[in-house]
Design a protein around this motif. Sequence first.
Motif, PDB file in Angstrom:
ATOM      1  N   PRO A  97       6.690 -12.279  17.481  1.00 51.79           N
ATOM      2  CA  PRO A  97       7.110 -11.067  16.769  1.00 51.79           C
ATOM      3  C   PRO A  97       7.511 -11.419  15.336  1.00 51.79           C
ATOM      4  O   PRO A  97       7.749 -12.584  15.017  1.00 51.79           O
ATOM      5  N   TYR A  98       7.570 -10.397  14.481  1.00 51.78           N
ATOM      6  CA  TYR A  98       8.081 -10.631  13.146  1.00 51.78           C
ATOM      7  C   TYR A  98       8.792  -9.384  12.643  1.00 51.78           C
ATOM      8  O   TYR A  98       8.562  -8.274  13.129  1.00 51.78           O
ATOM      9  N   LYS A  99       9.648  -9.595  11.683  1.00 50.06           N
ATOM     10  CA  LYS A  99      10.447  -8.519  11.103  1.00 50.06           C
ATOM     11  C   LYS A  99       9.878  -8.181   9.733  1.00 50.06           C
ATOM     12  O   LYS A  99       9.850  -9.024   8.835  1.00 50.06           O
ATOM     13  N   PRO A 100       9.402  -6.966   9.534  1.00 52.11           N
ATOM     14  CA  PRO A 100       8.812  -6.611   8.240  1.00 52.11           C
ATOM     15  C   PRO A 100       9.868  -6.355   7.178  1.00 52.11           C
ATOM     16  O   PRO A 100      11.049  -6.149   7.481  1.00 52.11           O
ATOM     17  N   ARG A 101       9.424  -6.370   5.943  1.00 48.72           N
ATOM     18  CA  ARG A 101      10.300  -5.996   4.833  1.00 48.72           C
ATOM     19  C   ARG A 101      10.342  -4.480   4.694  1.00 48.72           C
ATOM     20  O   ARG A 101       9.330  -3.804   4.891  1.00 48.72           O
ATOM     21  N   ILE A 102      11.518  -3.964   4.357  1.00 44.89           N
ATOM     22  CA  ILE A 102      11.695  -2.540   4.089  1.00 44.89           C
ATOM     23  C   ILE A 102      12.125  -2.385   2.635  1.00 44.89           C
ATOM     24  O   ILE A 102      13.067  -3.059   2.176  1.00 44.89           O
ATOM     25  N   ARG A 103      11.436  -1.537   1.912  1.00 44.02           N
ATOM     26  CA  ARG A 103      11.736  -1.343   0.494  1.00 44.02           C
ATOM     27  C   ARG A 103      13.173  -0.851   0.304  1.00 44.02           C
ATOM     28  O   ARG A 103      13.602   0.115   0.939  1.00 44.02           O
ATOM     29  N   GLY A 104      13.916  -1.553  -0.553  1.00 47.95           N
ATOM     30  CA  GLY A 104      15.282  -1.148  -0.872  1.00 47.95           C
ATOM     31  C   GLY A 104      16.318  -1.588   0.133  1.00 47.95           C
ATOM     32  O   GLY A 104      17.519  -1.312  -0.062  1.00 47.95           O
ATOM     33  N   LYS A 129      13.292   8.415   3.444  1.00 46.92           N
ATOM     34  CA  LYS A 129      12.032   7.691   3.610  1.00 46.92           C
ATOM     35  C   LYS A 129      12.330   6.202   3.880  1.00 46.92           C
ATOM     36  O   LYS A 129      13.171   5.593   3.208  1.00 46.92           O
ATOM     37  N   ILE A 130      11.641   5.657   4.856  1.00 50.03           N
ATOM     38  CA  ILE A 130      11.671   4.222   5.137  1.00 50.03           C
ATOM     39  C   ILE A 130      10.265   3.697   4.862  1.00 50.03           C
ATOM     40  O   ILE A 130       9.292   4.138   5.497  1.00 50.03           O
ATOM     41  N   VAL A 131      10.171   2.768   3.915  1.00 48.20           N
ATOM     42  CA  VAL A 131       8.868   2.258   3.488  1.00 48.20           C
ATOM     43  C   VAL A 131       8.730   0.806   3.942  1.00 48.20           C
ATOM     44  O   VAL A 131       9.435  -0.080   3.456  1.00 48.20           O
ATOM     45  N   PHE A 132       7.832   0.578   4.896  1.00 47.99           N
ATOM     46  CA  PHE A 132       7.551  -0.766   5.388  1.00 47.99           C
ATOM     47  C   PHE A 132       6.512  -1.414   4.486  1.00 47.99           C
ATOM     48  O   PHE A 132       5.413  -0.877   4.297  1.00 47.99           O
ATOM     49  N   GLU A 133       6.872  -2.578   3.928  1.00 48.87           N
ATOM     50  CA  GLU A 133       5.974  -3.284   3.019  1.00 48.87           C
ATOM     51  C   GLU A 133       4.878  -4.020   3.786  1.00 48.87           C
ATOM     52  O   GLU A 133       5.035  -4.375   4.957  1.00 48.87           O
ATOM     53  N   ASP A 134       3.753  -4.258   3.092  1.00 52.49           N
ATOM     54  CA  ASP A 134       2.655  -5.089   3.582  1.00 52.49           C
ATOM     55  C   ASP A 134       2.178  -4.634   4.962  1.00 52.49           C
ATOM     56  O   ASP A 134       2.195  -5.395   5.929  1.00 52.49           O
ATOM     57  N   MET A 135       1.734  -3.397   5.040  1.00 56.27           N
ATOM     58  CA  MET A 135       1.336  -2.819   6.323  1.00 56.27           C
ATOM     59  C   MET A 135      -0.114  -2.337   6.325  1.00 56.27           C
ATOM     60  O   MET A 135      -0.426  -1.307   6.930  1.00 56.27           O
ATOM     61  N   ILE A 136      -1.004  -3.073   5.673  1.00 57.89           N
ATOM     62  CA  ILE A 136      -2.409  -2.671   5.658  1.00 57.89           C
ATOM     63  C   ILE A 136      -3.267  -3.576   6.548  1.00 57.89           C
ATOM     64  O   ILE A 136      -4.130  -3.104   7.277  1.00 57.89           O
ATOM     65  N   HIS A 137      -3.059  -4.886   6.509  1.00 55.34           N
ATOM     66  CA  HIS A 137      -3.856  -5.773   7.367  1.00 55.34           C
ATOM     67  C   HIS A 137      -3.247  -5.815   8.769  1.00 55.34           C
ATOM     68  O   HIS A 137      -2.042  -5.781   8.957  1.00 55.34           O
ATOM     69  N   TYR A 138      -4.123  -5.890   9.759  1.00 58.35           N
ATOM     70  CA  TYR A 138      -3.733  -5.932  11.171  1.00 58.35           C
ATOM     71  C   TYR A 138      -2.808  -4.781  11.565  1.00 58.35           C
ATOM     72  O   TYR A 138      -1.931  -4.947  12.410  1.00 58.35           O
ATOM     73  N   THR A 139      -2.994  -3.607  10.963  1.00 57.74           N
ATOM     74  CA  THR A 139      -2.251  -2.421  11.392  1.00 57.74           C
ATOM     75  C   THR A 139      -3.231  -1.358  11.863  1.00 57.74           C
ATOM     76  O   THR A 139      -3.363  -1.120  13.062  1.00 57.74           O
ATOM     77  N   THR A 140      -3.936  -0.724  10.936  1.00 55.46           N
ATOM     78  CA  THR A 140      -4.840   0.356  11.325  1.00 55.46           C
ATOM     79  C   THR A 140      -5.902  -0.108  12.316  1.00 55.46           C
ATOM     80  O   THR A 140      -6.403   0.702  13.108  1.00 55.46           O
ATOM     81  N   VAL A 141      -6.249  -1.388  12.302  1.00 52.10           N
ATOM     82  CA  VAL A 141      -7.240  -1.888  13.254  1.00 52.10           C
ATOM     83  C   VAL A 141      -6.662  -2.039  14.664  1.00 52.10           C
ATOM     84  O   VAL A 141      -7.408  -2.185  15.633  1.00 52.10           O
ATOM     85  N   LYS A 142      -5.318  -2.027  14.785  1.00 49.82           N
ATOM     86  CA  LYS A 142      -4.688  -2.282  16.077  1.00 49.82           C
ATOM     87  C   LYS A 142      -3.864  -1.103  16.591  1.00 49.82           C
ATOM     88  O   LYS A 142      -3.272  -1.189  17.665  1.00 49.82           O
TER      89      LYS A 142
END
Length: 380
Positions: free
Chosen positions: A284-291, A330-343
Amino acid sequence: MIDINKVPSPCFVMDENLLRQNLSLIKSVKERAGVNIILAFKAFAMWKSFPIIREYIPYSTASSVYEAQLAYEEMGSLAHTFSPAYTPENFPVFMKYSSHITFNSLSQFERFYPETLKHDRKVSCGIRVNPEFSVVETDLYNPAAPGSRLGVAADQFGETLPEGIEGIHFHSLCESSSYDLEKTLEQIEIKYGHLLKQVKWFNMGGGHLMTKKGYDVEHLISLLQVFKAKYPNLEIIMEPGSAFAWDTGVLVSTVVDIVDNRGIKTAILDVSFACHMPDCLEMPYKPRIRGAHFDPVEGLPTYRMGGNSCLSGDFVGDWSFDKPLTIGDKIVFEDMIHYTTVKTTMFNGISHPAIALWNKSNELEIYREFDYEDYKGRMS
């Protein structure tokens, strides 16, 4: 920069300018090192952005008949294909849409190679090898873990490859550095160096995260140039996926409730980790949240982020914020384009986020919105 206030929630949104920065770097590595770099659909297959990608990189790699067909239809080129197993039913389709086909086992090669000889167009065949060495620590993402089903081990080969094998493929990296590649190539040469001299192409697979900040691009280029000089018979192919879309966009979500249970505050969102960000639970990993502060800060309001599915484990945490969260934030999760929409999935009938591009003219283009019919259509 994306204007979050103009983005609907929930929504995956990619920044075209950031995508082009990555593509420029990848194209530069390709040209300077004299190798072929192609896009791996398993990490990124947002096909409405392919016209942008084709300006820099025209080829792709597929791992299924659908990906191979997508390569043909939307990238406008035949795929470099690898699948853990082919069947009599799907192999003719793979041949139709592929320029290269890599086999996962010698038995698969022996079974299906004769079919390629009957095809009306030449298909270059390769074999996947397993270096039985990897720096990847998470077994879920480690193709070279002991007992792996992926690739042929060195002791299964003789001194020469079977007739018809024109290429060798390996894949044992995951978001790795050029130094990880260097260590892996050392093992490859020890085990398979004699076979590399017998083929026309060498596919180094994916996991080369050359667009990540701090990646030593110059070392990668030098490493590839030296390897090419050592094996002048080889066309070298690399097929990163994450590197194309790394840090190019975000997932925009909204706080819809705040639950306080025994002093643990959870911000319930209109997105789901299980459905829309599965790697957060799988890695697992913890994503970055803007702000937000990535690590909890004593004295500041601190929250878990909770998904909106009924899975009890659909949450990740904790982050601290400079002020308390409220419903509608608004909660904005950073770096959420690769390995997201495909899964992503539609588990629980959860609404799928829209998919959009923030284009170079600073305008939002909605690529796709999803509705009940998308869910219903998948269920039967």
